[in-house]
Write a protein that holds these residues in place. Structure first.
Motif, PDB file in Angstrom:
ATOM      1  N   LYS A   1       0.854  -1.217   0.183  1.00  0.00           N
ATOM      2  CA  LYS A   1      -0.116  -0.020   0.085  1.00  0.00           C
ATOM      3  C   LYS A   1       0.724   1.154   0.055  1.00  0.00           C
ATOM      4  CE  LYS A   1      -0.309  -0.411   5.109  1.00  0.00           C
ATOM      5  NZ  LYS A   1      -1.251  -0.707   6.140  1.00  0.00           N
ATOM      6  N   SER A   2       0.387   2.368  -0.252  1.00  0.00           N
ATOM      7  CA  SER A   2       0.895   3.515  -0.288  1.00  0.00           C
ATOM      8  C   SER A   2      -0.088   4.810   0.441  1.00  0.00           C
ATOM      9  CB  SER A   2       1.282   4.042  -1.597  1.00  0.00           C
ATOM     10  OG  SER A   2       0.258   4.319  -2.457  1.00  0.00           O
ATOM     11  N   VAL A   3       0.480   5.789   0.555  1.00  0.00           N
ATOM     12  CA  VAL A   3      -0.638   6.871   1.195  1.00  0.00           C
ATOM     13  C   VAL A   3      -0.921   7.908   0.007  1.00  0.00           C
ATOM     14  CG1 VAL A   3      -0.724   8.907   2.528  1.00  0.00           C
ATOM     15  CG2 VAL A   3       0.753   7.067   3.279  1.00  0.00           C
ATOM     16  N   LYS A   4      -2.172   8.155  -0.102  1.00  0.00           N
ATOM     17  CA  LYS A   4      -2.649   8.914  -1.333  1.00  0.00           C
ATOM     18  C   LYS A   4      -3.174  10.113  -0.977  1.00  0.00           C
ATOM     19  CE  LYS A   4      -5.831   9.003  -5.077  1.00  0.00           C
ATOM     20  NZ  LYS A   4      -7.033   8.198  -5.852  1.00  0.00           N
ATOM     21  N   LEU A   5      -2.841  11.237  -1.361  1.00  0.00           N
ATOM     22  CA  LEU A   5      -3.252  12.763  -1.102  1.00  0.00           C
ATOM     23  C   LEU A   5      -4.100  12.975  -2.428  1.00  0.00           C
ATOM     24  CD1 LEU A   5      -0.364  14.372   0.516  1.00  0.00           C
ATOM     25  CD2 LEU A   5      -2.140  13.014   1.686  1.00  0.00           C
ATOM     26  N   SER A   6      -5.305  13.780  -2.339  1.00  0.00           N
ATOM     27  CA  SER A   6      -5.989  13.890  -3.606  1.00  0.00           C
ATOM     28  C   SER A   6      -7.000  15.405  -3.105  1.00  0.00           C
ATOM     29  CB  SER A   6      -6.712  12.943  -4.028  1.00  0.00           C
ATOM     30  OG  SER A   6      -7.611  12.397  -3.112  1.00  0.00           O
ATOM     31  N   ARG A   7      -7.217  15.939  -4.234  1.00  0.00           N
ATOM     32  CA  ARG A   7      -8.179  17.139  -4.074  1.00  0.00           C
ATOM     33  C   ARG A   7      -8.687  17.392  -5.376  1.00  0.00           C
ATOM     34  NH1 ARG A   7      -8.713  22.906  -1.061  1.00  0.00           N
ATOM     35  NH2 ARG A   7     -10.610  23.285  -1.553  1.00  0.00           N
ATOM     36  N   LYS A   8      -9.857  17.861  -5.624  1.00  0.00           N
ATOM     37  CA  LYS A   8     -10.455  18.362  -6.831  1.00  0.00           C
ATOM     38  C   LYS A   8     -11.056  19.387  -6.621  1.00  0.00           C
ATOM     39  CE  LYS A   8     -10.525  13.811  -9.085  1.00  0.00           C
ATOM     40  NZ  LYS A   8     -11.732  12.706  -9.461  1.00  0.00           N
ATOM     41  N   ASP A   9     -11.480  20.478  -7.474  1.00  0.00           N
ATOM     42  CA  ASP A   9     -12.242  21.527  -7.532  1.00  0.00           C
ATOM     43  C   ASP A   9     -11.685  22.690  -6.474  1.00  0.00           C
ATOM     44  OD1 ASP A   9     -13.571  20.486  -9.425  1.00  0.00           O
ATOM     45  OD2 ASP A   9     -14.839  19.289  -8.193  1.00  0.00           O
ATOM     46  N   SER A  10     -10.484  22.874  -6.356  1.00  0.00           N
ATOM     47  CA  SER A  10      -9.891  23.694  -5.191  1.00  0.00           C
ATOM     48  C   SER A  10     -10.232  25.085  -5.555  1.00  0.00           C
ATOM     49  CB  SER A  10      -8.522  23.645  -5.279  1.00  0.00           C
ATOM     50  OG  SER A  10      -7.956  24.444  -4.032  1.00  0.00           O
TER      51      SER A  10
ATOM     52  N   PHE B   1       7.616   9.081  -4.943  1.00  0.00           N
ATOM     53  CA  PHE B   1       6.413   9.587  -5.398  1.00  0.00           C
ATOM     54  C   PHE B   1       6.051   9.323  -6.776  1.00  0.00           C
ATOM     55  CE2 PHE B   1       8.121  12.515  -2.015  1.00  0.00           C
ATOM     56  CZ  PHE B   1       7.068  12.700  -0.983  1.00  0.00           C
ATOM     57  N   LYS B   2       4.520   9.331  -6.595  1.00  0.00           N
ATOM     58  CA  LYS B   2       4.051   9.244  -8.083  1.00  0.00           C
ATOM     59  C   LYS B   2       2.726  10.184  -7.965  1.00  0.00           C
ATOM     60  CE  LYS B   2       0.817   5.879 -10.550  1.00  0.00           C
ATOM     61  NZ  LYS B   2       1.720   5.594 -11.930  1.00  0.00           N
ATOM     62  N   THR B   3       2.831  10.872  -9.102  1.00  0.00           N
ATOM     63  CA  THR B   3       1.516  11.889  -9.055  1.00  0.00           C
ATOM     64  C   THR B   3       0.670  12.055 -10.522  1.00  0.00           C
ATOM     65  OG1 THR B   3       3.154  13.471 -10.175  1.00  0.00           O
ATOM     66  CG2 THR B   3       3.110  13.704  -8.058  1.00  0.00           C
ATOM     67  N   LYS B   4      -0.440  12.607 -10.416  1.00  0.00           N
ATOM     68  CA  LYS B   4      -1.391  12.615 -11.423  1.00  0.00           C
ATOM     69  C   LYS B   4      -1.967  14.071 -11.320  1.00  0.00           C
ATOM     70  CE  LYS B   4      -5.433  10.433 -13.690  1.00  0.00           C
ATOM     71  NZ  LYS B   4      -6.327   9.438 -13.404  1.00  0.00           N
ATOM     72  N   GLU B   5      -1.779  14.814 -12.496  1.00  0.00           N
ATOM     73  CA  GLU B   5      -2.240  16.033 -12.781  1.00  0.00           C
ATOM     74  C   GLU B   5      -2.226  17.033 -11.501  1.00  0.00           C
ATOM     75  OE1 GLU B   5      -6.376  15.077 -13.929  1.00  0.00           O
ATOM     76  OE2 GLU B   5      -5.922  14.117 -15.829  1.00  0.00           O
TER      77      GLU B   5
ATOM     78  N   LEU C   1      -1.525  12.572  -5.351  1.00  0.00           N
ATOM     79  CA  LEU C   1       0.101  12.312  -5.079  1.00  0.00           C
ATOM     80  C   LEU C   1      -0.172  11.122  -4.345  1.00  0.00           C
ATOM     81  CD1 LEU C   1       2.829  14.626  -3.847  1.00  0.00           C
ATOM     82  CD2 LEU C   1       2.128  12.700  -2.310  1.00  0.00           C
ATOM     83  N   TRP C   2       0.773  10.030  -4.485  1.00  0.00           N
ATOM     84  CA  TRP C   2       1.056   8.928  -3.820  1.00  0.00           C
ATOM     85  C   TRP C   2       2.456   8.811  -3.238  1.00  0.00           C
ATOM     86  CZ3 TRP C   2      -1.537   9.217  -8.380  1.00  0.00           C
ATOM     87  CH2 TRP C   2      -2.933   8.732  -8.368  1.00  0.00           C
ATOM     88  N   ALA C   3       2.653   8.325  -1.954  1.00  0.00           N
ATOM     89  CA  ALA C   3       3.985   8.551  -1.262  1.00  0.00           C
ATOM     90  C   ALA C   3       4.234   6.967  -0.770  1.00  0.00           C
ATOM     91  CB  ALA C   3       3.747   9.559  -0.290  1.00  0.00           C
TER      92      ALA C   3
END
Length: 293
Positions: free
Chosen positions: A152-161, A190-194, A257-259
């Motif tokens: 597993k990894s930790v995922k941080l995400s947000r849309k429509d800021s 780290f892995k990131t998307k948009e 963002l995945w860490a």
């Protein structure tokens, strides 16, 4: 003494590995890709990642194989061949070294369990604190479908800021006593998307009166946009006055963002530091005081 920084070379090598993970990757091709001799490349790779080139490639292939076991109906022999092994036996031996279970048993035991965990995971992460600006607008989850190694990894995400300065950080504080007068490196993958703001790791060293002694947040080398798994690090000197090490990672703005796979270690003085140097950012004398230009 001139200190050479090979961080970009290592990151380019990891990009090449991710893009060719299921193809044959020779040390000759990889070292040529980053413009270094094979011997020198192997040496700096192991020094920076604490892992040999082929061991790293094998770990990434085994991690992806675990996902295929859980999320596909492929036969184990097919997964073994996809992962670069010549036989199911060799694959099973290596897989068991990483996950303490043979592939077939791993598939049976964890396929349903990980799906349940996706629904049960909460924002709290043992040993870590969540902070930031409007961080309650972000999602923090443990992702069992995307990870660098393990499960597993930790995922941080947000849309429509609404505010581009909003950010979330996952952090912890460590007593500095074991690191006094040492050079430390805090690193992770780290892995990131948009990501339309930026992401990365950060380190702040505080003194006894909570004054900031050293700081690096990767803002001069931010992770932006969409990127596959890669290695990032922050290197700082811990002085005699240090009391607390603050370490963490963050996401500012929108995106995902995945860490994974963090490490805090003492390194030798031939590893270049990454802290902010005001001498590099400010002129020695004031400029254009009469507004002539």
């Amino acid at each position: 003494m001139i200190i050479l920084d090979y961080t970009v070379d290592i990151q380019n090598a990891l990009i090449y590995i991710e893009e060719n993970l299921y193809n044959e990757i020779s040390l000759e091709k990889l070292s040529k890709e980053v413009g270094l001799s094979q011997f020198h490349f192997q040496r700096i790779f192991k020094k920076q990642l604490n892992c040999g080139v082929y061991k790293y490639i094998q770990t990434r292939r085994i991690s992806n194989a675990s996902l295929l076991l859980l999320n596909s109906n492929l036969k184990i022999i097919d997964i073994a061949l996809i992962s670069g092994f010549s036989s199911q036996e060799a694959f099973s031996r290596t897989f068991k070294l990483h996950y303490q279970l043979p592939p077939r048993q791993y598939r049976i035991q964890f396929k349903k369990l990980f799906r349940r965990k996706l629904e049960m995971d909460e924002l709290k992460i043992k040993g870590w604190l969540v902070s930031g600006s409007n961080f309650d607008k972000y999602d923090v989850t443990m992702d069992h479908s995307i990870f660098h190694s393990g499960t597993k990894s930790v995922k941080l995400s947000r849309k429509d800021s609404l505010y581009t300065e909003d950010f979330i950080t996952i952090m912890q504080q460590v007593n500095a006593k074991n690191y006094i007068n040492k050079r430390i490196r805090f690193s992770g993958y780290f892995k990131t998307k948009e990501v339309d703001g930026w992401g990365g790791l950060w380190v702040r060293i505080d003194g006894k009166q909570f004054e900031q002694l050293k700081f690096d947040n990767m803002q001069n080398r931010p992770i932006v946009g969409t990127n596959d798994w890669n290695y990032y690090s922050s290197v700082l000197d811990v002085s005699e006055e240090a009391e607390v090490l603050n370490i963490g990672f963050l996401l500012q703005g929108e995106g995902e963002l995945w860490a994974d796979d963090f490490c805090l270690e003492i390194v030798s003085n031939d590893v270049d530091t990454t802290d902010f140097d005001s001498a590099d950012s400010h002129p020695d004398e004031p400029q254009n005081l009469s507004f002539m230009e």
